[in-house]
Design a protein around this motif. Structure first.
Motif, short mmCIF file in Angstrom:
data_model
loop_
_atom_site.label_atom_id
_atom_site.label_comp_id
_atom_site.label_asym_id
_atom_site.label_seq_id
_atom_site.Cartn_x
_atom_site.Cartn_y
_atom_site.Cartn_z
N LEU A 39 19.68 4.01 -3.71
CA LEU A 39 18.68 4.92 -3.05
C LEU A 39 18.61 4.69 -1.32
N ASN A 40 18.83 5.62 -0.60
CA ASN A 40 18.97 5.44 0.76
C ASN A 40 17.90 6.14 1.43
N LEU A 41 17.34 5.80 2.47
CA LEU A 41 16.11 6.37 3.17
C LEU A 41 15.82 5.81 4.68
N LYS A 42 15.93 6.56 5.69
CA LYS A 42 15.18 6.05 6.94
C LYS A 42 14.02 6.93 7.46
N VAL A 43 12.85 6.01 7.47
CA VAL A 43 11.75 6.59 8.12
C VAL A 43 11.57 6.56 9.47
N ARG A 44 11.59 7.72 10.13
CA ARG A 44 11.67 7.82 11.57
C ARG A 44 10.21 7.41 12.42
N ARG A 45 10.34 6.58 13.42
CA ARG A 45 9.27 6.60 14.15
C ARG A 45 8.45 7.50 14.69
N GLY A 46 7.39 7.55 14.48
CA GLY A 46 6.32 8.72 15.03
C GLY A 46 6.10 9.77 14.15
N ASP A 47 6.92 9.92 13.03
CA ASP A 47 6.94 11.02 11.94
C ASP A 47 5.76 11.05 11.08
N ILE A 48 5.36 12.23 10.70
CA ILE A 48 4.46 11.88 9.36
C ILE A 48 5.35 12.33 8.34
N THR A 49 5.68 11.48 7.41
CA THR A 49 6.62 11.86 6.34
C THR A 49 6.04 11.74 4.97
N ALA A 50 6.35 12.81 4.02
CA ALA A 50 5.75 12.89 2.93
C ALA A 50 6.92 12.45 1.83
N LEU A 51 6.36 11.50 0.93
CA LEU A 51 7.34 11.18 -0.24
C LEU A 51 6.75 11.78 -1.30
N VAL A 52 7.57 12.68 -2.05
CA VAL A 52 7.02 13.38 -3.40
C VAL A 52 8.30 13.52 -4.39
N GLY A 53 7.70 13.76 -5.43
CA GLY A 53 8.62 13.70 -6.75
C GLY A 53 7.88 14.10 -7.95
N ARG A 54 8.65 14.08 -9.02
CA ARG A 54 7.57 14.26 -10.25
C ARG A 54 7.01 12.93 -10.69
N SER A 55 5.88 12.90 -11.50
CA SER A 55 5.35 11.79 -11.95
C SER A 55 6.46 10.75 -12.72
N GLY A 56 6.12 9.27 -12.15
CA GLY A 56 6.96 8.50 -12.87
C GLY A 56 8.52 8.44 -12.43
N CYS A 57 8.71 8.90 -11.21
CA CYS A 57 9.92 8.89 -10.55
C CYS A 57 10.39 7.92 -9.68
N GLY A 58 9.20 7.06 -9.28
CA GLY A 58 9.34 5.81 -8.71
C GLY A 58 8.82 5.95 -7.27
N LYS A 59 7.94 6.79 -6.82
CA LYS A 59 7.47 6.90 -5.48
C LYS A 59 6.53 5.71 -5.09
N THR A 60 5.71 5.31 -5.93
CA THR A 60 4.69 4.42 -5.50
C THR A 60 5.45 3.09 -5.62
N THR A 61 6.43 2.88 -6.60
CA THR A 61 7.37 1.72 -6.72
C THR A 61 8.28 1.32 -5.46
N LEU A 62 8.78 2.69 -4.70
CA LEU A 62 9.25 2.74 -3.35
C LEU A 62 8.21 2.01 -2.39
N LEU A 63 7.20 2.52 -2.56
CA LEU A 63 6.12 2.16 -1.51
C LEU A 63 5.77 0.78 -1.46
N ARG A 64 5.69 0.11 -2.77
CA ARG A 64 5.50 -1.31 -2.83
C ARG A 64 6.58 -2.33 -2.44
N HIS A 65 7.74 -1.71 -2.74
CA HIS A 65 9.13 -2.09 -1.89
C HIS A 65 8.96 -2.33 -0.18
N ILE A 66 8.63 -1.30 0.46
CA ILE A 66 8.40 -1.08 1.51
C ILE A 66 7.46 -1.90 2.32
#
Length: 267
Positions: A39-66
């Protein structure tokens, strides 16, 4: 359709100084369950970025890594250009002071007052006397439109909307550059949800924040996000401005966003 034909604005073309979070080839596994794969992702400075996907796809896990709560099996998670997962504790703590987090249910300490919840990260620093902490806390409460009289209340004595605001005030206590929100409007009625979204947008503008949030709520997504990152099949399948999402021809995106597709096309 290939992944490269789905994603907009190639990630590799973003200048380093404009990247606040850089996720590189992350793989996450829990036993035999593969959550993220390269998985690759760059979050841009100054943006409001939404992370979306189906339940259980790993969104919150990715936040916890960050935010450093968990570590992926492989790959790198760079925050402000540094890998928190390999840093010594003192340096890690210093880096963590540069972001604030609002958890889904607020995660307030139930035995502490509103004031003491917001004061907690300031006291943990051991750099301010109580008179300075008082001024800082009252300023943060005012930022999230809470009254001085609310400071002495316990979490059990305030509404769900106020819990979100207190959690937001605590997340802002250390003047972060990055604000991370997990389901920021979950549990709020439509009016309170709308007010909270307006508050986040106002704070982003006045404080110069970068905002990364996870949501399942279509109204929150349409009203708050400037960029949308879609996590599906263990990796990112789209990363683009909100209005461009409606033009992406991918089965998951078509299905997931059909309820607001016409609204997105009007933005």
């Amino acid at each position: 359709m290939s992944e490269s034909s789905i994603q907009n604005t190639p990630q590799e073309n973003i200048p380093d100084q404009d990247v606040i979070c850089d996720i590189q080839n992350v793989c996450t596994e829990f036993g035999e369950n593969i959550v993220h794969h390269n998985l690759n992702l760059k979050v841009r400075r100054g943006d409001i970025t939404a992370l979306v996907g189906r339940s259980g796809c790993g969104k919150t896990t990715l936040l916890r890594h960050i935010i450093g709560l968990t570590k992926p099996k492989s790959g790198n998670v760079l925050l402000f250009g540094e890998n928190m997962h390999i840093m010594e504790r003192v340096a890690q703590r210093r880096l963590m002071n540069r972001f604030g987090v609002l958890f889904q249910q607020g995660a307030l300490f139930s035995a502490l007052s509103v004031f003491d919840n917001v004061a907690f990260p300031l006291r943990e620093l051991k750099q301010f006397d109580e008179s300075v902490i008082y001024q800082l806390v009252m300023h943060k409460l005012a930022l999230v439109e809470l009254e001085p009289r609310d400071a002495g209340l316990l979490p059990a004595e305030i509404s769900g909307g106020m819990v979100k605001r207190v959690g937001l005030a605590r997340a802002l206590a250390l003047e972060p550059e990055l604000l991370v929100l997990d389901e920021p409007t979950a549990g709020l009625d439509p009016d309170r949800s709308h007010n909270f979204i307006d508050l986040v947008k106002q704070l982003k503008k006045s404080l110069g924040l970068t905002v990364l949030f996870v949501t399942h709520d279509m109204d929150t997504l349409a009203s708050l996000a400037e960029r949308v990152v879609v996590l599906e099949d263990k990796h990112i399948i789209a990363d683009c401005p909100l209005r461009e999402l409606a033009g992406i021809d991918h089965p998951f995106i078509i299905n997931f966003f059909q309820s607001i597709r016409s609204r997105l096309e009007r933005l």
